[in-house]
Design a protein around this motif. Structure first.
Motif, short mmCIF file in Angstrom:
data_model
loop_
_atom_site.label_atom_id
_atom_site.label_comp_id
_atom_site.label_asym_id
_atom_site.label_seq_id
_atom_site.Cartn_x
_atom_site.Cartn_y
_atom_site.Cartn_z
N ILE A 1 -1.77 -1.57 3.36
CA ILE A 1 -3.04 -2.20 3.00
C ILE A 1 -3.58 -1.45 1.80
CG2 ILE A 1 -5.38 -2.74 3.73
CD1 ILE A 1 -4.35 -2.78 6.63
N GLU A 2 -3.82 -2.18 0.71
CA GLU A 2 -4.35 -1.57 -0.50
C GLU A 2 -5.82 -1.91 -0.65
OE1 GLU A 2 -2.16 -2.36 -4.05
OE2 GLU A 2 -0.41 -1.24 -3.33
N THR A 3 -6.59 -0.91 -1.08
CA THR A 3 -7.99 -1.10 -1.44
C THR A 3 -8.10 -0.79 -2.92
OG1 THR A 3 -8.63 1.17 -0.96
CG2 THR A 3 -8.71 -0.39 0.89
N GLU A 4 -9.31 -0.78 -3.45
CA GLU A 4 -9.50 -0.45 -4.86
C GLU A 4 -9.07 0.97 -5.18
OE1 GLU A 4 -13.43 -1.24 -6.24
OE2 GLU A 4 -13.40 -3.30 -5.53
N SER A 5 -9.21 1.88 -4.21
CA SER A 5 -8.98 3.30 -4.51
C SER A 5 -7.89 3.96 -3.67
CB SER A 5 -10.28 4.09 -4.32
OG SER A 5 -10.71 3.96 -2.97
N ARG A 6 -7.33 3.23 -2.68
CA ARG A 6 -6.43 3.91 -1.76
C ARG A 6 -5.40 2.95 -1.18
NH1 ARG A 6 -9.18 8.02 2.51
NH2 ARG A 6 -7.60 9.60 2.27
N ARG A 7 -4.30 3.52 -0.71
CA ARG A 7 -3.27 2.75 -0.03
C ARG A 7 -3.12 3.31 1.38
NH1 ARG A 7 2.23 2.95 -2.99
NH2 ARG A 7 1.13 1.70 -4.50
N TYR A 8 -3.17 2.44 2.38
CA TYR A 8 -3.07 2.84 3.78
C TYR A 8 -1.74 2.37 4.37
CZ TYR A 8 -8.08 3.67 3.44
OH TYR A 8 -9.32 4.13 3.06
N TYR A 9 -1.14 3.22 5.18
CA TYR A 9 0.14 2.94 5.83
C TYR A 9 -0.11 2.80 7.33
CZ TYR A 9 4.82 3.97 7.65
OH TYR A 9 6.00 3.94 8.33
N PRO A 10 -0.33 1.57 7.82
CA PRO A 10 -0.61 1.37 9.24
C PRO A 10 0.64 1.55 10.09
CG PRO A 10 -1.26 -0.57 7.95
CD PRO A 10 -0.44 0.32 7.07
N CYS A 11 0.56 2.44 11.04
CA CYS A 11 1.70 2.71 11.92
C CYS A 11 1.88 1.61 12.95
CB CYS A 11 1.49 4.03 12.62
SG CYS A 11 1.37 5.39 11.48
N ASP A 12 0.82 0.89 13.21
CA ASP A 12 0.84 -0.15 14.24
C ASP A 12 0.44 -1.50 13.64
OD1 ASP A 12 -1.72 0.60 13.66
OD2 ASP A 12 -2.38 0.79 15.72
N PHE A 13 1.02 -1.84 12.52
CA PHE A 13 0.63 -3.05 11.79
C PHE A 13 0.97 -4.30 12.60
CE2 PHE A 13 -0.93 -3.93 7.59
CZ PHE A 13 -0.72 -5.28 7.46
N PRO A 14 -0.01 -5.13 12.92
CA PRO A 14 0.27 -6.36 13.68
C PRO A 14 1.16 -7.31 12.88
CG PRO A 14 -2.10 -5.92 13.60
CD PRO A 14 -1.44 -4.97 12.64
N SER A 15 2.16 -7.85 13.52
CA SER A 15 3.11 -8.73 12.82
C SER A 15 2.44 -10.00 12.31
CB SER A 15 4.28 -9.07 13.72
OG SER A 15 3.83 -9.73 14.89
N THR A 16 1.31 -10.39 12.91
CA THR A 16 0.61 -11.59 12.46
C THR A 16 -0.05 -11.39 11.08
OG1 THR A 16 -1.35 -10.89 13.67
CG2 THR A 16 0.14 -12.42 14.78
N LEU A 17 -0.20 -10.14 10.65
CA LEU A 17 -0.84 -9.87 9.36
C LEU A 17 0.16 -9.52 8.26
CD1 LEU A 17 -3.93 -7.79 10.48
CD2 LEU A 17 -3.83 -10.21 9.91
N THR A 18 1.44 -9.61 8.55
CA THR A 18 2.44 -9.23 7.55
C THR A 18 2.67 -10.35 6.54
OG1 THR A 18 4.18 -9.87 9.08
CG2 THR A 18 3.61 -7.54 9.01
N ILE A 19 1.59 -10.70 5.84
CA ILE A 19 1.62 -11.73 4.81
C ILE A 19 1.11 -11.10 3.53
CG2 ILE A 19 0.72 -13.98 4.11
CD1 ILE A 19 0.22 -14.48 7.16
#
Length: 104
Positions: free
Chosen positions: A55-73
């Motif tokens: 997940i990218e924001t204006e200032s940072r990149r986040y690495y979700p360890c538990d990323f829901p498969s429904t949001l992998t778009i």
């Protein structure tokens, strides 16, 4: 036999080296146990970096360890709450490791 021992002795001594806490690899899924911050209502969008969803924001990149498969778009807009985890020493990750606690 003596030549064999003398040949193997340096390898045996090196294998007995004690490791410090900093040298030992942490046992984890994709983050440490150390929560460094709680974030609320962060707005960002889903991107693919390498073969990993982040997940990218204006200032940072986040690495979700538990990323829901429904949001992998790729490009999907998200708002989330999360726990941020410390990056273990000597690790290089695609983003700040997080555990998502809520998605709006």
């Amino acid at each position: 036999m003596k030549k064999l021992f003398l040949t193997l002795a340096p390898f045996l001594l090196l294998s007995c080296k004690n490791t410090d806490a900093d040298d030992a690899a942490p046992i984890m899924g994709c983050f440490s146990d150390e929560v460094i911050e709680e974030v609320r209502q962060v707005e960002g969008h889903v991107e693919i970096v390498g073969n990993t969803y982040v997940i990218e924001t204006e200032s940072r990149r986040y690495y979700p360890c538990d990323f829901p498969s429904t949001l992998t778009i790729q490009g999907k807009q998200v708002v989330f709450d999360a726990s941020l985890f410390a990056i273990p020493p000597h690790f290089r990750l695609v983003g700040q490791p997080i555990r998502i606690t809520r998605i709006y």
